[in-house]
Design a protein around this motif. Sequence first.
Motif, PDB file in Angstrom:
ATOM      1  N   ILE A 105     -25.774 -13.357  60.200  1.00  0.00           N
ATOM      2  CA  ILE A 105     -24.577 -12.566  59.402  1.00  0.00           C
ATOM      3  C   ILE A 105     -24.750 -11.730  58.407  1.00  0.00           C
ATOM      4  O   ILE A 105     -24.767 -10.413  58.420  1.00  0.00           O
ATOM      5  CB  ILE A 105     -23.193 -13.479  59.263  1.00  0.00           C
ATOM      6  N   LEU A 109     -24.730  -7.664  57.692  1.00  0.00           N
ATOM      7  CA  LEU A 109     -24.191  -7.172  56.533  1.00  0.00           C
ATOM      8  C   LEU A 109     -25.291  -6.080  56.001  1.00  0.00           C
ATOM      9  O   LEU A 109     -24.787  -5.028  55.554  1.00  0.00           O
ATOM     10  CB  LEU A 109     -23.754  -8.167  55.509  1.00  0.00           C
ATOM     11  N   ALA A 140     -18.924  -5.178  56.225  1.00  0.00           N
ATOM     12  CA  ALA A 140     -18.018  -6.177  56.667  1.00  0.00           C
ATOM     13  C   ALA A 140     -17.514  -5.860  58.178  1.00  0.00           C
ATOM     14  O   ALA A 140     -17.259  -6.811  58.790  1.00  0.00           O
ATOM     15  CB  ALA A 140     -16.691  -6.150  55.654  1.00  0.00           C
ATOM     16  N   ALA A 143     -20.191  -6.886  60.427  1.00  0.00           N
ATOM     17  CA  ALA A 143     -20.589  -8.271  60.560  1.00  0.00           C
ATOM     18  C   ALA A 143     -19.227  -8.908  61.451  1.00  0.00           C
ATOM     19  O   ALA A 143     -19.661  -9.740  62.150  1.00  0.00           O
ATOM     20  CB  ALA A 143     -20.406  -8.976  59.115  1.00  0.00           C
ATOM     21  N   TYR A 144     -18.039  -8.347  61.201  1.00  0.00           N
ATOM     22  CA  TYR A 144     -16.969  -8.762  61.992  1.00  0.00           C
ATOM     23  C   TYR A 144     -17.257  -8.488  63.801  1.00  0.00           C
ATOM     24  O   TYR A 144     -17.015  -9.332  64.326  1.00  0.00           O
ATOM     25  CB  TYR A 144     -15.442  -8.389  61.701  1.00  0.00           C
ATOM     26  N   VAL A 147     -19.711 -10.837  65.515  1.00  0.00           N
ATOM     27  CA  VAL A 147     -19.236 -12.194  65.673  1.00  0.00           C
ATOM     28  C   VAL A 147     -18.308 -12.165  66.764  1.00  0.00           C
ATOM     29  O   VAL A 147     -17.291 -11.544  66.888  1.00  0.00           O
ATOM     30  CB  VAL A 147     -18.634 -12.969  64.451  1.00  0.00           C
ATOM     31  N   PRO A 150     -14.523 -14.172  65.427  1.00  0.00           N
ATOM     32  CA  PRO A 150     -14.622 -14.391  64.295  1.00  0.00           C
ATOM     33  C   PRO A 150     -13.334 -15.491  63.786  1.00  0.00           C
ATOM     34  O   PRO A 150     -12.369 -15.511  64.420  1.00  0.00           O
ATOM     35  CB  PRO A 150     -14.045 -12.867  63.602  1.00  0.00           C
ATOM     36  N   GLU A 152     -11.405 -16.884  60.376  1.00  0.00           N
ATOM     37  CA  GLU A 152     -11.030 -16.731  58.684  1.00  0.00           C
ATOM     38  C   GLU A 152     -11.544 -17.892  58.185  1.00  0.00           C
ATOM     39  O   GLU A 152     -11.518 -19.185  58.426  1.00  0.00           O
ATOM     40  CB  GLU A 152      -9.765 -16.456  58.634  1.00  0.00           C
ATOM     41  N   THR A 154     -14.342 -18.018  56.277  1.00  0.00           N
ATOM     42  CA  THR A 154     -15.876 -18.053  56.303  1.00  0.00           C
ATOM     43  C   THR A 154     -16.414 -16.828  55.827  1.00  0.00           C
ATOM     44  O   THR A 154     -15.884 -16.251  54.864  1.00  0.00           O
ATOM     45  CB  THR A 154     -16.278 -18.007  57.757  1.00  0.00           C
ATOM     46  N   LEU A 156     -17.410 -14.139  56.518  1.00  0.00           N
ATOM     47  CA  LEU A 156     -16.619 -12.767  57.000  1.00  0.00           C
ATOM     48  C   LEU A 156     -15.524 -12.634  56.150  1.00  0.00           C
ATOM     49  O   LEU A 156     -15.350 -11.446  55.888  1.00  0.00           O
ATOM     50  CB  LEU A 156     -16.148 -12.915  58.668  1.00  0.00           C
ATOM     51  N   THR A 157     -14.738 -13.581  55.812  1.00  0.00           N
ATOM     52  CA  THR A 157     -13.377 -13.368  54.886  1.00  0.00           C
ATOM     53  C   THR A 157     -13.945 -12.969  53.626  1.00  0.00           C
ATOM     54  O   THR A 157     -13.374 -12.064  53.044  1.00  0.00           O
ATOM     55  CB  THR A 157     -12.624 -14.618  54.996  1.00  0.00           C
ATOM     56  N   GLY A 160     -14.998  -9.327  53.589  1.00  0.00           N
ATOM     57  CA  GLY A 160     -13.829  -8.587  53.812  1.00  0.00           C
ATOM     58  C   GLY A 160     -13.047  -8.244  52.387  1.00  0.00           C
ATOM     59  O   GLY A 160     -12.802  -7.052  52.289  1.00  0.00           O
TER      60      GLY A 160
END
Length: 558
Positions: A105, A109, A140, A143-144, A147, A150, A152, A154, A156-157, A160
């Motif tokens: 990830i 990014l 962001a 990256a989302y 996956v 996705p 939340e 993690t 990713l959150t 974002g």
Amino acid sequence: MPHEPQPQPADELDAEAVRTWSSLALAALGRAREDIDAINVYPVADADTGTNLYLTAESADRALAEAFDSAADAAGTPAPTSLSEAVRAWAHGALVGARGNSGTILAQLLRGVADVLGAEHEGRRTGPGGLLAHALTRAAEEAYAAVAHPVEGTMLTVAGAAARAGEAASAAAGTAADVARAAYDGARAALADTPGQLAALGRAGVVDAGGCGLVAVLGALWQTLSGHEPAAGPLAGAGRTTPPAPRPADPCEQDGDGPAYEVIYLLEASETAVAELRATLDGLGDSLVVVGGDGLWNVHVHVDDPGAAVEAGVVAGRPYRIRITHFGDERRRGRAERAQRAVVAVVPGEGLAGLCAEAGATTVLVRPGEVPATAELLDAVRRAHAREVVLLPGGAELRAAAAAAAEQARAEGVRMAVIPTRSAVQGLAALAVHDPDGSFDEDVVAMTAAAGATRYGELAVAERQSFTSAGICQAGDVLGLIDGDVAVIGAGLAETAEAVLDRMLGSGGELVTLVLGPEVPDAVAERLEAYVQCGHLAVDTVTYRGGRYSAPLLIGVE
């Protein structure tokens, strides 16, 4: 010479600032690596998120340094490197060196950042920090998208939240440093909230490990642009500097043990083929992340059938740098401590890799004619995440690389032993007597003795006419090798194998191991098993499938 980061206030990122950001991020992840490993409970409690992030950042930093070095003039004076060249080299280095779910990830990014900052004609947005804010948002988003499912709470959150905070600072006409500071603060606040978003984190009382690493990377960005070092101290809202190690998981609270293997490989393939690959892998397991583009991808997935995951990559394109790791009982134990002892085995076939992984070994899969570099062996030792590591190189040609990897691992505090296995069947014999609970010295002696007591043979097909120790062979002849030397030249696989077995069993033996290549029919194994039983009643025979990339036939006699 290593780059010495000297952050200076700047209105925008240029190539030198990216280089400083990379160096500071690597240093920050290095300092936080063990603490991040200690809080790693999702998606697998295998205590390696900090290590994976560090190794990914290390690969990215190395690629960036090489880009600067290649731009130096003949006198060694650094030549200017464009921002586009810098960010693209940085992102490419992360892509090819990505480790684990979190590292993959992070690579995406950085690719998102490079897609914006690396565009030669990217329009400047309103406000001096607009371009950086746009880069963080693109990062962001990509990256989302990488996956498959996705979650939340993690990394990713956190990404974002950092992007939204950066956009808000840009809208207020903030500088690049203002955007970086806002993104850093937004990420810290989001990280502190992750235990309330993801049940596994809440039960363990920790924040997300991957998000913790991303906060370190964003702190390095703010330091690069402002000249201010992020203050040490507790995470926002966490109330402590380092969250406690996770308590052992309660089986009643788990959704399931999940897949047993992590499979990672680089893949050369088209976007259309990768789209089909995503669908295939999504049906095989979970934690699917596919990052990259422009024909090169990094594939990460957790599965129960690693061979099927690799086979799907073969259908899609050309997979290489294949790494298969067995989670063992780590998911159930939720352990955060290093294992006491681990085994790393170099194997020439997917089937053998799965076999060794089932025995608890971390594997390095090689293809015919391929010799892994020292860095690849060292990476496997690091992935094993143990205080003591036994390395089974599986070939005389790997001796130098294995010794160099062991020396570097010792410098990092790992107790190492290299057992001079010259064939995969010797590695299997060593694994069969491996005792992780016994003393290190006794275990190494027993494994070395088992490998040394195993004679090894191999059958191969001659590609051209040549002189051998058994005479002149023609193209298409079957060569029977014993302990590395050609001993038999035959016309067919089965009869040549019988001749090799006769010679190998002439001095006695108790167990014959047969490892069949992907195109060898089961009838050959049945014939050889019957042949051994007929002529040597006291000798047992076991047969395995080597899988793709393995030799037509490997023979071990113990």
